[in-house]
Structure formats: C-alpha cells, structure tokens
Design a protein around this motif. Structure first.
Motif, PDB file in Angstrom:
ATOM      1  N   ASP A 216       0.837  -1.212   0.000  1.00  0.00           N
ATOM      2  CA  ASP A 216       0.000   0.000   0.000  1.00  0.00           C
ATOM      3  C   ASP A 216       0.866   1.254   0.000  1.00  0.00           C
ATOM      4  N   ILE A 217       1.970   1.210   0.743  1.00  0.00           N
ATOM      5  CA  ILE A 217       2.890   2.349   0.764  1.00  0.00           C
ATOM      6  C   ILE A 217       3.494   2.560  -0.623  1.00  0.00           C
ATOM      7  N   ARG A 218       3.861   1.462  -1.265  1.00  0.00           N
ATOM      8  CA  ARG A 218       4.436   1.565  -2.612  1.00  0.00           C
ATOM      9  C   ARG A 218       3.448   2.219  -3.575  1.00  0.00           C
ATOM     10  N   LYS A 219       2.193   1.776  -3.530  1.00  0.00           N
ATOM     11  CA  LYS A 219       1.176   2.348  -4.417  1.00  0.00           C
ATOM     12  C   LYS A 219       0.972   3.827  -4.155  1.00  0.00           C
ATOM     13  N   LYS A 220       0.950   4.220  -2.885  1.00  0.00           N
ATOM     14  CA  LYS A 220       0.750   5.628  -2.537  1.00  0.00           C
ATOM     15  C   LYS A 220       1.923   6.487  -3.014  1.00  0.00           C
ATOM     16  N   ILE A 221       3.121   5.960  -2.896  1.00  0.00           N
ATOM     17  CA  ILE A 221       4.294   6.717  -3.350  1.00  0.00           C
ATOM     18  C   ILE A 221       4.320   6.819  -4.867  1.00  0.00           C
ATOM     19  N   MET A 222       3.968   5.741  -5.554  1.00  0.00           N
ATOM     20  CA  MET A 222       4.009   5.769  -7.017  1.00  0.00           C
ATOM     21  C   MET A 222       2.951   6.704  -7.602  1.00  0.00           C
ATOM     22  N   SER A 223       1.910   7.004  -6.831  1.00  0.00           N
ATOM     23  CA  SER A 223       0.878   7.944  -7.307  1.00  0.00           C
ATOM     24  C   SER A 223       1.077   9.348  -6.729  1.00  0.00           C
ATOM     25  N   MET A 224       2.213   9.567  -6.088  1.00  0.00           N
ATOM     26  CA  MET A 224       2.464  10.818  -5.377  1.00  0.00           C
ATOM     27  C   MET A 224       2.611  12.004  -6.342  1.00  0.00           C
ATOM     28  N   TYR A 225       2.151  13.150  -5.888  1.00  0.00           N
ATOM     29  CA  TYR A 225       2.211  14.392  -6.671  1.00  0.00           C
ATOM     30  C   TYR A 225       3.661  14.829  -6.839  1.00  0.00           C
ATOM     31  N   THR A 226       4.054  15.200  -8.075  1.00  0.00           N
ATOM     32  CA  THR A 226       5.413  15.692  -8.324  1.00  0.00           C
ATOM     33  C   THR A 226       5.343  17.056  -8.999  1.00  0.00           C
ATOM     34  N   ASP A 227       6.067  17.227 -10.078  1.00  0.00           N
ATOM     35  CA  ASP A 227       6.028  18.459 -10.855  1.00  0.00           C
ATOM     36  C   ASP A 227       5.140  18.211 -12.074  1.00  0.00           C
ATOM     37  N   PRO A 228       3.973  18.866 -12.176  1.00  0.00           N
ATOM     38  CA  PRO A 228       3.058  18.603 -13.287  1.00  0.00           C
ATOM     39  C   PRO A 228       3.638  18.951 -14.658  1.00  0.00           C
TER      40      PRO A 228
ATOM     41  N   HIS B 278       6.765  18.309 -15.469  1.00  0.00           N
ATOM     42  CA  HIS B 278       7.840  17.343 -15.757  1.00  0.00           C
ATOM     43  C   HIS B 278       7.210  16.141 -16.479  1.00  0.00           C
ATOM     44  N   ILE B 279       6.925  16.341 -17.745  1.00  0.00           N
ATOM     45  CA  ILE B 279       6.160  15.352 -18.519  1.00  0.00           C
ATOM     46  C   ILE B 279       7.080  14.287 -19.110  1.00  0.00           C
ATOM     47  N   ARG B 280       8.185  14.722 -19.706  1.00  0.00           N
ATOM     48  CA  ARG B 280       9.147  13.786 -20.295  1.00  0.00           C
ATOM     49  C   ARG B 280      10.389  13.707 -19.410  1.00  0.00           C
ATOM     50  N   ILE B 281      11.089  12.589 -19.472  1.00  0.00           N
ATOM     51  CA  ILE B 281      12.270  12.402 -18.631  1.00  0.00           C
ATOM     52  C   ILE B 281      13.282  13.521 -18.853  1.00  0.00           C
TER      53      ILE B 281
ATOM     54  N   LYS C  83      18.936  15.834  -6.716  1.00  0.00           N
ATOM     55  CA  LYS C  83      18.171  17.052  -6.994  1.00  0.00           C
ATOM     56  C   LYS C  83      18.730  17.795  -8.206  1.00  0.00           C
ATOM     57  N   ASP C  84      20.048  17.884  -8.277  1.00  0.00           N
ATOM     58  CA  ASP C  84      20.678  18.596  -9.394  1.00  0.00           C
ATOM     59  C   ASP C  84      20.339  17.939 -10.730  1.00  0.00           C
ATOM     60  N   HIS C  85      20.365  16.600 -10.751  1.00  0.00           N
ATOM     61  CA  HIS C  85      20.041  15.875 -11.983  1.00  0.00           C
ATOM     62  C   HIS C  85      18.582  16.106 -12.370  1.00  0.00           C
ATOM     63  N   TYR C  86      17.712  16.079 -11.389  1.00  0.00           N
ATOM     64  CA  TYR C  86      16.284  16.254 -11.656  1.00  0.00           C
ATOM     65  C   TYR C  86      16.003  17.649 -12.215  1.00  0.00           C
ATOM     66  N   THR C  87      16.627  18.658 -11.643  1.00  0.00           N
ATOM     67  CA  THR C  87      16.338  20.036 -12.069  1.00  0.00           C
ATOM     68  C   THR C  87      16.919  20.355 -13.446  1.00  0.00           C
ATOM     69  N   ARG C  88      17.997  19.688 -13.831  1.00  0.00           N
ATOM     70  CA  ARG C  88      18.546  19.975 -15.169  1.00  0.00           C
ATOM     71  C   ARG C  88      17.936  19.080 -16.248  1.00  0.00           C
ATOM     72  N   GLY C  89      17.153  18.067 -15.812  1.00  0.00           N
ATOM     73  CA  GLY C  89      16.483  17.169 -16.765  1.00  0.00           C
ATOM     74  C   GLY C  89      17.260  15.880 -16.973  1.00  0.00           C
ATOM     75  N   GLY C  90      16.533  14.843 -17.414  1.00  0.00           N
ATOM     76  CA  GLY C  90      17.162  13.554 -17.648  1.00  0.00           C
ATOM     77  C   GLY C  90      16.922  12.528 -16.556  1.00  0.00           C
ATOM     78  N   LEU C  91      16.082  12.863 -15.584  1.00  0.00           N
ATOM     79  CA  LEU C  91      15.773  11.934 -14.494  1.00  0.00           C
ATOM     80  C   LEU C  91      14.259  11.826 -14.352  1.00  0.00           C
ATOM     81  N   GLY C  92      13.753  10.595 -14.481  1.00  0.00           N
ATOM     82  CA  GLY C  92      12.309  10.378 -14.439  1.00  0.00           C
ATOM     83  C   GLY C  92      11.753  10.292 -13.024  1.00  0.00           C
ATOM     84  N   ASP C  93      10.470  10.627 -12.896  1.00  0.00           N
ATOM     85  CA  ASP C  93       9.801  10.575 -11.590  1.00  0.00           C
ATOM     86  C   ASP C  93       9.729   9.160 -11.035  1.00  0.00           C
TER      87      ASP C  93
END
Length: 346
Positions: free
Chosen positions: A217-229, A231-234, A272-282
C-alpha cells in the motif's frame, strides 16, 4: 525546578508519517536524551470528542491504535508516562476553574482556533467544547506542571493562551502554576504535505501514508504521489518546489542509503541537481523514496506486529500510566483549590 514535558495526540485515526516526522521521532529523542525529569504523553480522547461527539466509537477504537504507534516508534513506558486524557477527571475540573480567567473575545481571537473552526466548517454552530479547547489545553499542561511543550509554529497561539492563563491565575490567587515554554522543531521539515500535494494529510482525503500501512500500500501511494506537473518527459527539467516526492526525501533520506538503493548518486543534492537539469524520471525517484521510507518504517512495523499480539498488555500500559497521571493531576488540583480558597473540608 524539574524539567517536565507534556505532549500528545488526538485518537481520531492511526498515526501517519506526518506525525512521525512532525513529533513522534523527536519525542523518542527527547525521551532518550536524559534531559527531562518527567515526560507525559497524552492520548487526548476527551478533546477528540469535541468534534466527534456523535461518533465515540471512532475515538474509542483508536486509543489502542495510537498506543501501538507510540510504542512501536520507540516510546518507552519506563521513561515516558503514556495516559488517556478522559481518565484524569481532574483536568476537567481545572478547565472549569480556568474558564473564569478567559473572555469569549479572547478565545475568538486565537488564530489556531479560528483556523481549526474554518477547516472543520463549523461556522456559526461551534461546539462549546471545541471552542474552549485552549482552556482545556492549559489544564492539561498545568496539571503536570510542564515546563516544556513541544509544538509546531501553528500551535504557538494555543501555548501563549495557556501562558496567559497561568499568569492570570498566579496573579489572582497564588504562585501555584508553572508557565510553560515552547519547544519548536529542530528540523525544517516539521509538517509533511499529503501525497496529493495538499498542505495537510487527512484520512478523509485519502492522502496519508500510515505508519502501519502494508508495504504494498505504501508503494502504491508513493508511485501515485504528486510531483512536478510540468515534468512530462524524462528529459524535461523538473522543479523541486512543491514537489511532494522531494519534500519526503528531505524528511527521510540519509546519504548513506544511496550506496545500497541508488548507487549512481552519492547524496540527495546530486539527485536534486540531476532532476532540475532534466534527464531523471519521476518513477526512478519514487522507487528510491519507497526504499528510503521502508528503511525507516520496517523496524517500526515489525515491533507493531509483535505488540498487536497482546492488546490487553498495551491497554494495561495505558491504564498504569493513567493512574499515575491522575495522582499527579490530583496534587495540582489540590494546590489550585487551596489557592482559590475552596478547599473547605481539607
């Protein structure tokens, strides 16, 4: 003067990771620090009834659930006194006496009360018990002569009103009550948002991760967690602000966990640095968050499953703690009545 802590929770549901980050983890640290002479941790069932009067069974069934969460997180009845509020009837009597020291207009000005009333949609039909909660809280704190009350920023107005009541009583009658001080959280992440990004976790909104949730249940809740709307493509740059996944990582992540669960990075800042510059999926980040949270919750859940095998023993811990709390509160009440000159037959 003794150093004494009073804190607690309303038993309106099982406790969630927001409670853990915001208060439970710190309570265990304070308990084990050796800095305090007495620690009282109250399951505030009487206060919970002020907005659940028509559903007492909800409150009743969650007494043991909250106690299980307390014990499984590491609160030790040998070091912290766990008790049930309604058992200590002296708190009600103190509330009644203190009510003469507070005006209706002062209660109306309390920003925490105003916020809670609005959140619950009471509008003009406010239960008196709920409206006078700051007075009840003052009784809870002063009954045990607490010097320290761990609170978040949003609860400071409640504590200030308790301090006002103490000063008013001591000025009007005698120097009996102790004026408490706030202990604010040391960590910046003291209030986790819901998994949907909403400011507050709520059972009714279904946006909580409970300490006792099954791993799947925790896994499902995390996988549906709100991120950056956005951030559509990796390859898209992602935003950290308002991104619930990274807020949770800030609260739970330790750099040493990367070696085991995400060895491509050495620390959270690199991620965080990788996510903000792009190339890292949610999805990759969420899978890592799941591993991080389960690292923290797995031992808690294992202890809870053991405790669940003997609920009567858990309730006996509360019973013994409540008896002790009642004795201490009775002593304070006796001093209060003497100061007020209403101890006619003592």
């Amino acid at each position: 003067m003794k150093k004494i802590i009073l804190t607690g929770d309303r038993p309106t549901g099982k406790l969630h990771v927001g409670h853990y980050v915001g208060s439970l983890k710190r309570r265990v640290e304070l308990q084990n620090s050796g800095e305090y002479d007495d620690i009282y941790i109250m399951i505030a069932d009487a206060q919970a009834l002020t907005d659940n009067a028509d559903n007492p069974e909800k409150v009743r069934k969650n007494i043991s659930e909250v106690a299980l969460d307390y014990l499984s997180c590491g609160l030790d009845p040998e070091k912290s006194n766990l008790f049930v509020q309604s058992y200590v009837s002296e708190l009600t009597e103190l509330t009644f006496y203190y009510s003469n020291l507070v005006t209706v207009s002062r209660l109306k000005r309390n920003p925490t009360v105003k916020s809670e009333i609005q959140m619950r949609g009471f509008n003009a039909s406010i239960p008196v018990g709920f409206f006078t909660y700051p007075i009840s809280q003052a009784a809870d704190i002063t009954a045990f002569k607490a010097t320290t009350v761990p609170v978040g920023e949003d609860q400071l107005p409640m504590l200030e009103q308790a301090r006002e009541i103490v000063r008013s009583f001591n000025t009007t009658y005698d120097e009996v009550l102790v004026e408490p001080k706030a202990l604010l959280p040391e960590n910046e992440i003291c209030r986790l948002p819901g998994t949907d990004g909403k400011a507050k976790m709520s059972k009714s909104l279904g946006n909580c991760i409970y300490l006792s949730d099954e791993p799947e249940d925790i896994r499902k809740k995390i996988m549906s967690m709100y991120t950056d709307p956005d951030h559509i493509r990796i390859e898209d740059p992602g935003k950290l602000e308002g991104n619930t996944v990274f807020t949770y990582l800030d609260a739970f992540c330790k750099d040493e966990l990367f070696a085991e669960y995400l060895p491509d990075y050495s620390c959270l800042q690199e991620l965080k640095d990788h996510y903000t510059r792009g190339g890292l999926g949610d999805v990759k980040v969420k899978k890592f968050l799941y591993s991080v949270i389960m690292e923290e919750l797995s031992p808690i859940q294992a202890r809870r499953k053991e405790l669940e095998k003997d609920i009567p023993a858990v309730m006996e811990i509360l019973h013994k703690g409540s008896i002790k709390a009642k004795e201490v509160a009775a002593g304070t009440l006796s001093e209060v009545k003497h100061a007020m000159k209403i101890d006619y037959f003592d």
